[in-house]
Structure formats: C-alpha cells, structure tokens
Motif scaffolding. Structure first.
Motif, PDB file in Angstrom:
ATOM      1  N   GLU A  96       0.787  -1.116   0.031  1.00  0.00           N
ATOM      2  CA  GLU A  96      -0.004  -0.107  -0.025  1.00  0.00           C
ATOM      3  C   GLU A  96       0.713   1.327  -0.016  1.00  0.00           C
ATOM      4  OE1 GLU A  96       0.021  -1.824   4.394  1.00  0.00           O
ATOM      5  OE2 GLU A  96      -0.358  -2.672   2.006  1.00  0.00           O
ATOM      6  N   HIS A  97       2.228   1.274   0.286  1.00  0.00           N
ATOM      7  CA  HIS A  97       2.934   2.297   0.343  1.00  0.00           C
ATOM      8  C   HIS A  97       3.653   2.566  -1.073  1.00  0.00           C
ATOM      9  CE1 HIS A  97       3.345   1.209   4.744  1.00  0.00           C
ATOM     10  NE2 HIS A  97       2.345   1.895   4.623  1.00  0.00           N
ATOM     11  N   LEU A  98       3.379   1.577  -2.207  1.00  0.00           N
ATOM     12  CA  LEU A  98       4.091   1.840  -3.520  1.00  0.00           C
ATOM     13  C   LEU A  98       3.688   3.016  -4.120  1.00  0.00           C
ATOM     14  CD1 LEU A  98       3.567  -1.867  -4.832  1.00  0.00           C
ATOM     15  CD2 LEU A  98       5.695  -0.985  -4.117  1.00  0.00           C
ATOM     16  N   THR A  99       4.643   3.544  -4.959  1.00  0.00           N
ATOM     17  CA  THR A  99       4.657   4.680  -5.653  1.00  0.00           C
ATOM     18  C   THR A  99       4.830   4.263  -7.174  1.00  0.00           C
ATOM     19  OG1 THR A  99       5.416   6.058  -3.721  1.00  0.00           O
ATOM     20  CG2 THR A  99       5.523   7.077  -6.048  1.00  0.00           C
ATOM     21  N   GLU A 100       4.251   5.178  -8.192  1.00  0.00           N
ATOM     22  CA  GLU A 100       4.286   4.787  -9.528  1.00  0.00           C
ATOM     23  C   GLU A 100       5.376   5.593 -10.130  1.00  0.00           C
ATOM     24  OE1 GLU A 100       1.967   4.470 -13.771  1.00  0.00           O
ATOM     25  OE2 GLU A 100       0.979   4.890 -11.724  1.00  0.00           O
TER      26      GLU A 100
END
Length: 399
Positions: A204-208
């Motif tokens: 849920e902390h991923l960034t594109e």
C-alpha cells in the motif's frame, strides 16, 4: 417412501400335500444419519477449532492459503468455516483432524502455533472429561514485496546481510534478496520467531515511477556471485535505472538513478512500482538504516497493461460470516493474487486454475465484445498470461 412386495410362501406339510399362501408386505424407508453425521451438520457442535490469524492490513496470505488448501484437499475434514476480520476459523470433529490441518498450515507458511483446551463436562464416576480444543496459528506478518529491516545484531547471523532487503518469497522460510547485489538470505521459521524481523514498507506504500533509462551493471561492479541458488533469481539482473515519479511528469524535472534487480524486465518508457524510502516514516526502528544506506528508492515490480478479461478463474471455499459482523470484502486481494499467479510460474504449481469461457454467441459476450476488444488493443505485448496447458483441469470442450 414406501415399497410393496408380493410374497408367495409354499411348503409341503404332508405327503402329496402342499400349503401355499400369498401376501403383500409393505416396507417404509426412513432416512436416518449416524450420530457423527448429525453432529457435523448441527451448528456449534465441534470438538476442535483451528484459528488462523495474521496481523497485516490485507488478506492476500489467506487467499493464497485457501488455494493451497483446495489444491491439497486439506479441507476434507472441515465441518464448517467462518470468516472474520482477523482471519479464518476452521471447525473439526476431532482433535487429530485439527492437528493435521495445523501441521499443513505450518508446512507452507511461517507459523507459530499455540494450543489450549476448555472443559465442557466431567463425569466423576467414570473419571471421563470432555474438552474442546483450540489451536491458534499465528502467521508471520512478512509478505512478498515487503521491505524488511534487519536489526544490527541479527545481521551477523545472516552472514553480514544489509539492514534493508526485499522479501522475494514466503514458504516454510522467508527468503530475502538484496536489490543492490542479488545476494539472497533465507530465514527458517524457528529462527524467525526467535529473532523476528519487521516490515518497513508494504504494497500500500508503493509509488508509480516512469523508467527513463536502463544501463546494465557489469559483473565486476555487481560483486561476487552467491554460493547457493535462489529459485526465480535467474530472471533478475542488476542495472542502474533512471526514473521519475509519474505524478511529477510535466510538473518538475526531478530524476533519480537507482540500482535495481529488475534490469532484465524494465525498458525505457515503461512503468514500475517502487518504495520511496526518503519519505518513509517508521517508529521503533533505528534511523541508521535509512541515513547511512544507499537505497533511496526500491523498485519492486513492473506495471503491465493487462487484458480486460481472464480466461481462467479460481475456486473458493464455502464460508460463513460471523453473526453480527459484515461480510469481508477481499476482491482486491484476490485480484492481486491473480496478478502474482500470472507473473510467477513457480507460484502456479501449487494452485489449481480452471478455465472459464462464456458460451459462444451468448448475450453477455456480444455486449462486452467491443469494449473488450478496445482494451485488449491497449494491453502490452509482453503482459504475462497463463498458458492454456495449465488450464486443462477446467477445460470444457464444445462442438
């Protein structure tokens, strides 16, 4: 249900004398279950329960464990299954069945079990006791694609492992990989519960990010190779990747060059998901791992434009919701599991996938065909798909 049978009885009673009588006998068939079957279909009648819990905000592990149970038919002795917000509850008739199921869970996921029993009745004359047993299975909170922090004292036990690593696979052991050197480290289940490691970032902390340039790293710079093989690591290769946040395109010119283990997958112009460790806010963990390290961004997985519809599906266990609680919505977690199955062939070996295809000429297929064709044109040519050979178990042949 009744059955009538016509019977003729004949017997010789004296010399050359035969007595014969014809009668009609009516039988009535009454369905009746044995005591064990009656007990299995009666609510709140069980002798043992296995409670599976995991302290994470998602349910991907439960979804994958459910597929393992269906593959191995480990739910044959389960009388009922209840789903709660904390996990799953499996009910059994005997303690031996519950213990066998707990051993199955422990063999596939790092698990810590705890047993307890509750006295139901006691006969002082015959000195017999009736207990209900509970087996608590606490699953490790480490999941695939988590950034894991290794404490300073435990780094020496892992042959000098770096403080921050990426979780590559979770089976009966936790397998970590260093994205800077491709070195792998395995933590067995007993060692993990003695000295647990903690997740710093989850999905849920991923960034594109957008990939701008990819430069492979020579073997001399990558360092010495690992002495043992890690399944799935053969597809990894080190590369220096220049990336920029997708939300920053057209706003600023912030770029960053990071070393990643996804050099064989990434191409300029593609998209990738990663963790921005410069903005991570953690509590209870020393800041030395973030200040002195060389990891600013950890790239995790490539982003694909997938097709709108899949030609396969997964079966689910029959479950019941706890009274007074809302039904658990795990559709997003099931979608994440399906994407992982498409990308990882090794993961598909332990899961049964069934082909699902609408009948030709059906109304629903004709309505969705134009939109589906447009979305399939936008799909990437290298988007992972499940081969047809792995879907033969649910294949339906039509004329």
């Amino acid at each position: 249900m009744r059955i009538r049978v016509k019977i003729t009885v004949q017997k010789e009673v004296a010399q050359s004398s035969v007595l014969q009588q014809t009668m009609v006998i009516e039988f009535q068939i009454v369905n009746q279950q044995c005591e064990d079957c009656q007990k299995s279909f009666t609510p709140h009648c069980y002798n043992a329960i296995v409670q599976v819990r995991q302290k994470v905000p998602h349910r991907r592990t439960f979804c994958y464990l459910e597929q393992l149970i269906l593959k191995s038919d480990a739910h044959a002795k389960v009388t009922s299954l209840k789903e709660t917000r904390e996990g799953l509850d499996f009910y059994f008739e005997t303690k031996s069945h519950a213990q066998r199921f707990a051993d199955f869970v422990e063999a596939h996921v790092p698990t810590k079990t705890k047993q307890s029993r509750h006295l139901i009745s006691h006969d002082a004359n015959s000195n017999t006791f009736n207990f209900k047993y509970t087996i608590m299975c606490d699953l490790a909170p480490i999941c695939v694609d988590d950034v894991v922090h290794v404490p300073k004292g435990q780094s020496a036990a892992l042959n000098g492992a770096p403080p921050l690593m990426l979780c590559h696979k979770v089976t009966n052991a936790i397998r970590l990989v260093d994205p800077l050197s491709l070195r792998s480290y395995d933590i067995p289940t007993p060692e993990y519960w003695k000295r647990p490691v903690h997740s710093v970032c989850r999905r849920e902390h991923l960034t594109e990010y957008v990939v701008l340039n990819v430069e492979p790293v020579e073997k001399a710079e990558a360092g010495s190779a690992a002495r043992h093989n890690l399944p799935g690591r053969g597809k990894m290769s080190l590369a220096d990747v220049e990336i920029a946040r997708a939300c920053d395109l057209g706003v600023n010119d912030d770029r960053i060059i990071v070393r990643s283990h996804l050099g064989g997958f990434l191409r300029p112009g593609g998209r990738v998901m990663g963790y921005d460790l410069r903005t991570v806010n953690v509590s209870g963990i020393s800041d030395e791992a973030f200040k002195g390290g060389t990891l600013d961004v950890v790239l995790v997985k490539k982003v694909y434009n997938r097709k709108s519809k899949r030609k396969w599906e997964l079966k689910r266990l029959n479950r019941e919701a706890v009274e007074g609680e809302d039904a658990v919505d795990d559709d997003a977690d099931m979608e994440a599991l399906k994407q992982d199955l498409e990308e990882d062939p090794d993961l598909r070996r332990s899961v049964n996938m069934y082909r699902s295809e609408a009948p030709p000429g059906s109304k629903g297929e004709q309505e969705d065909k134009p939109d589906a064709a447009d979305e399939d044109e936008d799909a990437d040519s290298d988007a992972p798909e499940v081969p047809l050979a792995e879907l033969l178990e649910g294949l339906e042949l039509r004329d």
